[in-house]
Design a protein around this motif. Sequence first.
Motif, PDB file in Angstrom:
ATOM      1  N   PHE A   1       0.655  -1.099   0.148  1.00 29.21           N
ATOM      2  CA  PHE A   1       0.071   0.057  -0.047  1.00 29.21           C
ATOM      3  C   PHE A   1       0.784   1.108  -0.113  1.00 29.21           C
ATOM      4  CE2 PHE A   1      -2.640  -3.398   1.552  1.00 29.21           C
ATOM      5  CZ  PHE A   1      -3.804  -3.303   1.156  1.00 29.21           C
ATOM      6  N   ILE A   2       0.768   2.171  -0.726  1.00 32.60           N
ATOM      7  CA  ILE A   2       1.437   3.382  -0.982  1.00 32.60           C
ATOM      8  C   ILE A   2       0.544   4.620  -0.641  1.00 32.60           C
ATOM      9  CG2 ILE A   2       2.872   4.861  -2.618  1.00 32.60           C
ATOM     10  CD1 ILE A   2       3.299   2.277  -4.297  1.00 32.60           C
TER      11      ILE A   2
ATOM     12  N   ARG B   1       0.738  -3.466  -8.980  1.00 30.06           N
ATOM     13  CA  ARG B   1       1.476  -4.149  -7.956  1.00 30.06           C
ATOM     14  C   ARG B   1       1.178  -3.425  -6.321  1.00 30.06           C
ATOM     15  NH1 ARG B   1       2.698  -6.317  -4.092  1.00 30.06           N
ATOM     16  NH2 ARG B   1       4.749  -7.097  -3.511  1.00 30.06           N
ATOM     17  N   ALA B   2       0.283  -2.302  -6.571  1.00 28.42           N
ATOM     18  CA  ALA B   2       0.127  -1.752  -5.123  1.00 28.42           C
ATOM     19  C   ALA B   2      -1.166  -1.126  -5.238  1.00 28.42           C
ATOM     20  CB  ALA B   2       1.117  -0.603  -4.706  1.00 28.42           C
ATOM     21  N   ILE B   3      -1.638  -0.872  -3.984  1.00 27.85           N
ATOM     22  CA  ILE B   3      -2.921  -0.104  -3.931  1.00 27.85           C
ATOM     23  C   ILE B   3      -2.574   1.423  -3.284  1.00 27.85           C
ATOM     24  CG2 ILE B   3      -5.271   0.315  -2.725  1.00 27.85           C
ATOM     25  CD1 ILE B   3      -5.403  -2.604  -2.603  1.00 27.85           C
TER      26      ILE B   3
ATOM     27  N   PRO C   1      -4.995   8.297  -6.696  1.00 33.60           N
ATOM     28  CA  PRO C   1      -5.211   7.024  -5.926  1.00 33.60           C
ATOM     29  C   PRO C   1      -6.440   6.272  -6.097  1.00 33.60           C
ATOM     30  CG  PRO C   1      -5.521   8.812  -4.311  1.00 33.60           C
ATOM     31  CD  PRO C   1      -5.186   9.555  -5.721  1.00 33.60           C
ATOM     32  N   GLU C   2      -6.277   5.056  -6.084  1.00 33.25           N
ATOM     33  CA  GLU C   2      -7.540   4.228  -6.098  1.00 33.25           C
ATOM     34  C   GLU C   2      -8.598   4.556  -4.993  1.00 33.25           C
ATOM     35  OE1 GLU C   2      -4.274   1.652  -8.267  1.00 33.25           O
ATOM     36  OE2 GLU C   2      -4.577   2.863  -6.368  1.00 33.25           O
ATOM     37  N   ILE C   3      -7.999   4.692  -3.883  1.00 32.55           N
ATOM     38  CA  ILE C   3      -8.727   5.169  -2.677  1.00 32.55           C
ATOM     39  C   ILE C   3      -8.498   6.541  -2.245  1.00 32.55           C
ATOM     40  CG2 ILE C   3      -9.425   4.445  -0.296  1.00 32.55           C
ATOM     41  CD1 ILE C   3      -8.286   1.558  -0.929  1.00 32.55           C
ATOM     42  N   LYS C   4      -9.311   7.252  -2.397  1.00 27.50           N
ATOM     43  CA  LYS C   4      -9.154   8.783  -2.147  1.00 27.50           C
ATOM     44  C   LYS C   4      -9.731   9.194  -0.674  1.00 27.50           C
ATOM     45  CE  LYS C   4      -9.700  10.723  -6.805  1.00 27.50           C
ATOM     46  NZ  LYS C   4     -10.576  11.643  -7.562  1.00 27.50           N
ATOM     47  N   THR C   5      -8.898   9.942   0.092  1.00 27.79           N
ATOM     48  CA  THR C   5      -9.145  10.235   1.377  1.00 27.79           C
ATOM     49  C   THR C   5      -8.557  11.492   1.640  1.00 27.79           C
ATOM     50  OG1 THR C   5      -6.983   9.560   2.389  1.00 27.79           O
ATOM     51  CG2 THR C   5      -8.726   7.765   2.167  1.00 27.79           C
TER      52      THR C   5
ATOM     53  N   ALA D   1      -6.619  -0.386   8.316  1.00 29.53           N
ATOM     54  CA  ALA D   1      -7.725  -1.266   8.189  1.00 29.53           C
ATOM     55  C   ALA D   1      -7.536  -2.288   6.999  1.00 29.53           C
ATOM     56  CB  ALA D   1      -9.095  -0.739   8.123  1.00 29.53           C
ATOM     57  N   LEU D   2      -6.996  -1.628   5.969  1.00 30.02           N
ATOM     58  CA  LEU D   2      -6.894  -2.511   4.628  1.00 30.02           C
ATOM     59  C   LEU D   2      -5.754  -2.996   4.827  1.00 30.02           C
ATOM     60  CD1 LEU D   2      -7.724   0.475   1.973  1.00 30.02           C
ATOM     61  CD2 LEU D   2      -8.966  -1.712   2.315  1.00 30.02           C
ATOM     62  N   VAL D   3      -4.539  -2.628   5.325  1.00 28.01           N
ATOM     63  CA  VAL D   3      -3.382  -3.587   5.147  1.00 28.01           C
ATOM     64  C   VAL D   3      -3.486  -4.346   6.473  1.00 28.01           C
ATOM     65  CG1 VAL D   3      -2.115  -2.205   7.096  1.00 28.01           C
ATOM     66  CG2 VAL D   3      -0.917  -3.296   5.248  1.00 28.01           C
ATOM     67  N   LYS D   4      -4.232  -4.574   7.429  1.00 32.59           N
ATOM     68  CA  LYS D   4      -4.281  -5.594   8.532  1.00 32.59           C
ATOM     69  C   LYS D   4      -4.918  -6.820   8.089  1.00 32.59           C
ATOM     70  CE  LYS D   4      -4.169  -2.886  12.681  1.00 32.59           C
ATOM     71  NZ  LYS D   4      -4.814  -2.428  13.976  1.00 32.59           N
TER      72      LYS D   4
END
Length: 438
Positions: A251-252, A274-276, A323-327, A338-341
Amino acid sequence: MVKKLPEFNNFVSKFSLFMKNIYSKYSLIILFVMLTQTLIGQEMILTNEYKKEVIEKLSILINDFYIYPDVAKKTSIHLNTQVEAGFFNQYKDNQSFAKALTNEVQSVNKDKHMRIMANKPFEVRGNSLERKAEMRMDQINNYRTYNHGFRELKLLEGNVAYLDIRGFAEMDRAKEIADAYMKLLSQADAVIIDLSKNGGGSPHMVQYLCSYFFDQKLHLNSLYYREGDRTEEYWTLEEVGGRKMADVPLFIVIGEETFSGAEEFSYNMQTQKRAILIGQTSAGAANPGGTRMINKDLGVFIPTGRAINPITNTSWENKGVVPEIKTTKEETFEKVNALVKKAAEDRRKNKLENYIRLHKELNTHLDQYEKGTSGTNIRSSITKLVKASLFGEWDINNLGYQYLMDFNKPKIALCLLESNTILFPNSPNMYLVAMEKL
């Protein structure tokens, strides 16, 4: 009362005049020194002629070296128009003048890499050994504090590794440090790389760190340069200074301050799936280049090349990496944690299932051992376990001696130990086994 002699009165009169002359001269000297120091400590007020000369030289440099010649011409025309309109008359020092030039240049070319910078005024330093030592120690300490861009590494709950990188240093200085950090990362079940405050750096270090996360040869990025009409391709490297992490969830974290080389690293990983990526859209600066001097007081960073991704055939210039997941900045780490765990848990579960499957395959070949073909099948199964990081040198060694000592099956034991010599040829222990076989 004593009466003063005429000679004495004459002497006093001449002495007073002499002292007045001395005082006046020294006063002028002191005043001159004070004015000189004041002028040295401040920048001279810029003349319009000086500004015109700067813009003429800047225009020449941009037209000669900027990656997009047509945009360079438009930029030059805009600057000259602003000069004629008297726009730059309001700026009285190099700092404010450089900032205004940067804004005007970027208003045309939209290139965040192109910046005009004011150099610090020259400062005469002492030449003593103590002063030289102090300057050298300042350099060393700053260099050590920066730590080649590697800011922080820590292990989070759930065997998740977090790495904060603030810059990509040159390979010749930073490779050993990079390998040390990556070695620690390799023990984790998932990895977070934080590039949210990374200003970029060497494309060779970007290439090197990317290579840790791929086990096949892939074309990551290309840089085309106007000068020489040449293109440099960057591929994943077959070998790195540690264990590759091709299957580790990655995750980046990126943000508005993610710039240049840090954007390349993120874009490489995103386009290769290769990464999220999680966070905010990055700065949007893709064009490499270098600094050139306008005069002794001003310099300009001119992009002389452009990035070309082999998958998209474009780059993140002006658009940024999305990013795929915008925050928001405030919620980024809560979401990524939460995602990485969950990713780390899934990886451990998959490794267990894979171990059981591969070990069953190995047991089948061991149980059905026949001289000749079975040896090849046993070595194939062991190789799969080793490549999956589920079996090591001592696991194979112990299994071999188990078949020799406990099961009294020397042919199978020899087959297992022979596999170890093939997979770990540089091991002293395996060398002894090979000698015993001979």
